[in-house]
Design a protein around this motif. Structure first.
Motif, short mmCIF file in Angstrom:
data_model
loop_
_atom_site.label_atom_id
_atom_site.label_comp_id
_atom_site.label_asym_id
_atom_site.label_seq_id
_atom_site.Cartn_x
_atom_site.Cartn_y
_atom_site.Cartn_z
N LEU A 86 0.84 -1.18 0.00
CA LEU A 86 0.00 0.00 0.00
C LEU A 86 0.88 1.24 0.00
CD1 LEU A 86 -2.80 -0.75 2.63
CD2 LEU A 86 -3.12 -0.49 0.17
N ARG A 87 0.35 2.32 -0.53
CA ARG A 87 1.03 3.60 -0.50
C ARG A 87 0.10 4.62 0.17
NH1 ARG A 87 5.39 6.08 -3.06
NH2 ARG A 87 5.18 8.32 -3.50
N LEU A 88 0.47 5.06 1.35
CA LEU A 88 -0.30 6.05 2.08
C LEU A 88 0.15 7.45 1.70
CD1 LEU A 88 -0.35 4.50 5.67
CD2 LEU A 88 -1.82 3.99 3.70
N SER A 89 -0.80 8.38 1.68
CA SER A 89 -0.51 9.77 1.38
C SER A 89 -0.99 10.65 2.53
CB SER A 89 -1.21 10.21 0.09
OG SER A 89 -0.76 9.47 -1.02
N CYS A 90 -0.27 11.72 2.77
CA CYS A 90 -0.63 12.71 3.77
C CYS A 90 -0.54 14.08 3.12
CB CYS A 90 0.29 12.62 4.98
SG CYS A 90 0.06 13.92 6.21
N ALA A 91 -1.68 14.68 2.86
CA ALA A 91 -1.73 15.99 2.22
C ALA A 91 -1.81 17.08 3.29
CB ALA A 91 -2.93 16.08 1.29
N ALA A 92 -0.90 18.03 3.21
CA ALA A 92 -0.84 19.13 4.18
C ALA A 92 -1.41 20.39 3.56
CB ALA A 92 0.59 19.37 4.63
N SER A 93 -2.09 21.17 4.38
CA SER A 93 -2.59 22.47 3.97
C SER A 93 -2.41 23.46 5.11
CB SER A 93 -4.06 22.40 3.55
OG SER A 93 -4.89 21.98 4.62
N GLY A 94 -2.40 24.74 4.77
CA GLY A 94 -2.18 25.77 5.77
C GLY A 94 -0.71 26.12 5.95
N PHE A 95 0.16 25.14 5.79
CA PHE A 95 1.60 25.32 5.86
C PHE A 95 2.26 24.37 4.88
CE2 PHE A 95 3.13 28.12 9.24
CZ PHE A 95 1.99 28.35 9.98
N THR A 96 3.44 24.73 4.43
CA THR A 96 4.25 23.78 3.70
C THR A 96 4.93 22.83 4.70
OG1 THR A 96 6.16 23.51 2.24
CG2 THR A 96 6.18 25.40 3.70
N LEU A 97 5.11 21.61 4.29
CA LEU A 97 5.76 20.64 5.17
C LEU A 97 7.17 21.07 5.55
CD1 LEU A 97 4.59 17.30 3.52
CD2 LEU A 97 3.87 18.22 5.73
N ASP A 98 7.83 21.85 4.71
CA ASP A 98 9.17 22.32 5.02
C ASP A 98 9.20 23.37 6.12
OD1 ASP A 98 10.75 22.03 1.74
OD2 ASP A 98 10.84 20.72 3.49
N ASP A 99 8.05 23.90 6.52
CA ASP A 99 7.99 24.82 7.65
C ASP A 99 8.18 24.10 8.98
OD1 ASP A 99 7.55 27.07 6.06
OD2 ASP A 99 5.37 26.92 6.20
N PHE A 100 8.09 22.79 8.98
CA PHE A 100 8.21 22.01 10.20
C PHE A 100 9.57 21.35 10.28
CE2 PHE A 100 3.72 22.30 9.29
CZ PHE A 100 3.19 22.65 10.51
N TYR A 101 9.97 21.05 11.51
CA TYR A 101 11.24 20.39 11.72
C TYR A 101 11.26 18.99 11.11
CZ TYR A 101 14.96 17.91 14.17
OH TYR A 101 16.04 17.14 14.47
N ALA A 102 10.15 18.27 11.27
CA ALA A 102 10.08 16.90 10.79
C ALA A 102 8.64 16.50 10.52
CB ALA A 102 10.72 15.93 11.78
N ARG B 141 8.76 12.44 0.35
CA ARG B 141 7.99 13.68 0.27
C ARG B 141 8.02 14.24 -1.14
NH1 ARG B 141 9.72 17.49 5.24
NH2 ARG B 141 10.27 18.73 3.40
N ASP B 142 6.94 14.92 -1.48
CA ASP B 142 6.85 15.68 -2.71
C ASP B 142 6.53 17.11 -2.29
OD1 ASP B 142 6.13 16.99 -5.08
OD2 ASP B 142 5.35 15.16 -5.97
N ASN B 143 7.54 17.96 -2.26
CA ASN B 143 7.35 19.32 -1.76
C ASN B 143 6.40 20.13 -2.66
OD1 ASN B 143 9.02 18.97 0.48
ND2 ASN B 143 10.85 19.62 -0.63
N ALA B 144 6.43 19.88 -3.96
CA ALA B 144 5.55 20.61 -4.86
C ALA B 144 4.09 20.32 -4.56
CB ALA B 144 5.87 20.26 -6.31
N LYS B 145 3.79 19.09 -4.16
CA LYS B 145 2.43 18.71 -3.81
C LYS B 145 2.13 18.86 -2.33
CE LYS B 145 2.03 15.33 -7.56
NZ LYS B 145 1.79 13.91 -7.91
N ASN B 146 3.15 19.24 -1.55
CA ASN B 146 2.99 19.39 -0.11
C ASN B 146 2.42 18.11 0.52
OD1 ASN B 146 3.62 21.23 1.97
ND2 ASN B 146 1.47 21.84 2.20
N THR B 147 3.00 17.00 0.13
CA THR B 147 2.49 15.69 0.51
C THR B 147 3.64 14.78 0.95
OG1 THR B 147 0.64 15.87 -1.04
CG2 THR B 147 1.21 13.67 -0.28
N VAL B 148 3.39 14.01 1.98
CA VAL B 148 4.34 13.00 2.44
C VAL B 148 3.71 11.63 2.22
CG1 VAL B 148 3.53 13.13 4.83
CG2 VAL B 148 5.82 12.24 4.34
N TYR B 149 4.53 10.65 1.86
CA TYR B 149 4.06 9.32 1.52
C TYR B 149 4.70 8.28 2.42
CZ TYR B 149 2.86 11.79 -2.79
OH TYR B 149 2.36 12.69 -3.70
N LEU B 150 4.02 7.17 2.54
CA LEU B 150 4.58 5.99 3.19
C LEU B 150 4.32 4.79 2.28
CD1 LEU B 150 6.00 4.87 5.75
CD2 LEU B 150 3.71 4.26 6.58
#
Length: 125
Positions: free
Chosen positions: A18-34, A73-82
């Protein structure tokens, strides 16, 4: 406002993927430490499955996974995958995406500040 929304869970047979996705909004994932993925253990705190540092690219994986899972991670899509391969019945859990705002131990749930609602992964024949 920060929002994290997981998707991609479902029912798979042992040995499947399986491939899980996590879509972020309100902030870019790079604004966070991890950012990372967690799953609860019965009667215990959430286990760090896989995490990645935004600043230096460090990664953490739970020892029990033995390289079966990969975080990306795909920074352009602001998404992290597992990416989860060779799934086992004991991998069955709700998987949560989370983001850590400040420099802290990389994959310890206590220090993560923002959480999604989770996506169910069931591994069964």
């Amino acid at each position: 406002q920060v929002q994290l929304v997981e998707s991609g869970g479902g029912l798979v047979q042992p040995g499947g993927s399986l491939r899980l996705s996590c879509a972020a909004s309100g902030f870019t994932l790079d604004d966070f430490y991890a950012t990372g993925w967690f799953r609860p253990l019965p009667g215990k705190e959430r286990e760090g499955v896989a995490c990645t540092s935004s600043s230096d690219g460090r990664t953490y994986y739970a020892d029990s996974l033995k390289g079966r899972f990969t975080i990306s991670r795909d920074n352009a899509k602001n998404t992290v995958y597992l990416q989860m391969n060779s799934l086992k019945p004991e991998d069955t859990a709700v998987y949560y995406c989370a983001a850590e705002a400040t420099m802290s131990p990389l994959c310890v749930a206590l220090f993560y500040d923002y959480w999604g609602q989770g996506t169910q992964v069931t591994v069964s024949s």
